[in-house]
Design an enzyme around this catalytic site. Structure first.
Site, PDB file in Angstrom:
ATOM      1  N   ASP A 251       0.815  -1.222   0.000  1.00  0.00           N
ATOM      2  CA  ASP A 251       0.000   0.000   0.000  1.00  0.00           C
ATOM      3  C   ASP A 251       0.849   1.274   0.000  1.00  0.00           C
ATOM      4  OD1 ASP A 251       0.938  -0.393   2.589  1.00  0.00           O
ATOM      5  OD2 ASP A 251      -1.027  -0.795   3.439  1.00  0.00           O
TER       6      ASP A 251
ATOM      7  N   ASN B   6      -8.024  -2.680  13.871  1.00  0.00           N
ATOM      8  CA  ASN B   6      -9.409  -3.012  13.517  1.00  0.00           C
ATOM      9  C   ASN B   6      -9.451  -4.213  12.560  1.00  0.00           C
ATOM     10  OD1 ASN B   6      -8.502  -1.960  11.138  1.00  0.00           O
ATOM     11  ND2 ASN B   6      -9.903  -0.227  11.059  1.00  0.00           N
TER      12      ASN B   6
ATOM     13  N   HIS C 245      -7.538  -4.584   9.814  1.00  0.00           N
ATOM     14  CA  HIS C 245      -7.222  -4.338   8.402  1.00  0.00           C
ATOM     15  C   HIS C 245      -5.897  -4.996   8.021  1.00  0.00           C
ATOM     16  CE1 HIS C 245      -5.219  -0.348   9.709  1.00  0.00           C
ATOM     17  NE2 HIS C 245      -4.255  -0.973   9.061  1.00  0.00           N
TER      18      HIS C 245
ATOM     19  N   GLU D 165      -9.795  -1.937   4.733  1.00  0.00           N
ATOM     20  CA  GLU D 165     -10.486  -1.579   5.970  1.00  0.00           C
ATOM     21  C   GLU D 165     -11.755  -2.421   6.138  1.00  0.00           C
ATOM     22  OE1 GLU D 165      -9.129   0.188   8.160  1.00  0.00           O
ATOM     23  OE2 GLU D 165      -8.627   2.230   7.564  1.00  0.00           O
TER      24      GLU D 165
HETATM   25  C1  GLP Z   1      -0.771   0.396   8.503  1.00  0.00           C
HETATM   26  C2  GLP Z   1      -0.373  -0.441   7.280  1.00  0.00           C
HETATM   27  C3  GLP Z   1      -0.604  -1.919   7.515  1.00  0.00           C
HETATM   28  C4  GLP Z   1      -0.036  -2.335   8.863  1.00  0.00           C
HETATM   29  C5  GLP Z   1      -0.754  -1.574   9.954  1.00  0.00           C
HETATM   30  C6  GLP Z   1      -0.309  -1.972  11.350  1.00  0.00           C
HETATM   31  O1  GLP Z   1      -2.103   0.757   8.494  1.00  0.00           O
HETATM   32  N1  GLP Z   1      -1.061  -0.048   6.111  1.00  0.00           N
HETATM   33  O2  GLP Z   1      -0.009  -2.660   6.463  1.00  0.00           O
HETATM   34  O3  GLP Z   1      -0.170  -3.707   9.042  1.00  0.00           O
HETATM   35  O4  GLP Z   1      -0.512  -0.192   9.756  1.00  0.00           O
HETATM   36  O5  GLP Z   1       0.777  -1.218  11.735  1.00  0.00           O
HETATM   37  P1  GLP Z   1       1.725  -1.536  12.952  1.00  0.00           P
HETATM   38  O6  GLP Z   1       2.567  -2.680  12.519  1.00  0.00           O
HETATM   39  O7  GLP Z   1       2.510  -0.292  13.143  1.00  0.00           O
HETATM   40  O8  GLP Z   1       0.841  -1.866  14.092  1.00  0.00           O
END
Ligand code: GLP
Length: 241
Positions: free
Chosen positions: A67, A136, A138, A143
């Site tokens: 992404d 959440n 995702h 989402e």
């Molecule tokens: C972002 C990214 C996701 C990732 C998520 C969790 O939203 N787009 O790919 O998995 O954050 O992030 P973290 O690893 O910092 O908890």
């Protein structure tokens, strides 16, 4: 699903890097699907060390990121392209032409989504997709919603995701409200999925994702339908399963 419960973040990162290195050793021209967020940073650091110390070779590999924020330039410090350069690409022997991240500056969102699906297809799909999980549920930026979206799409981020990601931005800096993300179809099309999860605050959502109903309301729950998922988590994150 194979589950590795590791003592802490360091151990989780080490295990993840070993699994990715094994993938590259067995198939040097692997197509690696990569993720951002704080969770994979330790694994990337370890991979960079394995390259520097042991010659782990990325020269024939290709990468496709999940992404990117819409509206951010590749050299914007908050962009996922910048994140990948700083945390991994600048420290390994992979040519720029073999790393792929959606173009946050594309003028036409629909065209960019179509282009990115073409990129994924041109590599013949993804051998190993690294995933983190949002609070959440995702994955990428898919989402919670009413349907799983198959292909790359441009999403309006939920308030909770914008808030969760605010920690990466400086005071007064706006968190983008839209992002490009690979679709659930492309993620599920990966031949193997490596899901990383760390921290007590993820324990509830990882339980819901793996043991609850399969529903677009919890996007990561779709992983229950994938035949080859490796989950590497630390003890706090896996404390409820
Ligand atoms: C972002 C990214 C996701 C990732 C998520 C969790 O939203 N787009 O790919 O998995 O954050 O992030 P973290 O690893 O910092 O908890």
């Amino acid at each position: 699903m194979r589950i590795y419960k590791m003592k802490n973040y360091e151990e989780m990162s080490r295990k993840a890097a070993i699994i990715i290195a094994a993938q590259l050793t067995l198939k040097p021209d692997s197509v690696l699907g990569l993720a951002t967020g704080s969770t994979p940073v330790g694994a990337y650091r370890r991979l960079a060390e394995m390259h520097a110390e042991g010659g782990l070779d990325f020269s024939r590999a290709a990468t496709i990121n999940l992404d990117e924020y819409r509206g951010l330039a590749p050299d914007d410090r908050q962009s996922y392209r910048y994140f990948m350069q700083v945390n991994l690409f600048d420290h390994i022997n992979i040519g720029g032409g073999r790393t792929n991240v959606p173009n946050g500056l594309a003028e036409d969102a629909a065209k960019e989504c179509h282009r990115y699906d073409g990129v994924i297809a041109s590599f013949g799909g993804i051998d190993m997709q690294l995933l983190g999980i949002g609070q959440n549920g995702h994955i990428g930026f898919n989402e919670p919603g009413t349907a799983f979206k198959k292909d790359t799409h441009c999403v309006d981020l939920t308030e909770s995701t914008i808030e969760a990601n605010r920690r990466f931005f400086g005071p007064g800096e706006d968190v983008p409200k839209q992002a490009y993300t690979m679709g659930i179809g492309s993620i599920m099309g990966a031949r193997r999925i490596l899901l990383l999860v760390s921290g007590r605050e993820k324990a509830g959502i990882i339980r819901e994702s793996l043991l609850g109903p399969i529903t677009p309301a919890v996007p990561a729950s779709v992983l229950q339908l994938h035949g080859d998922v490796i989950l590497v988590g630390d003890e706090p994150a896996l404390s409820l399963i």
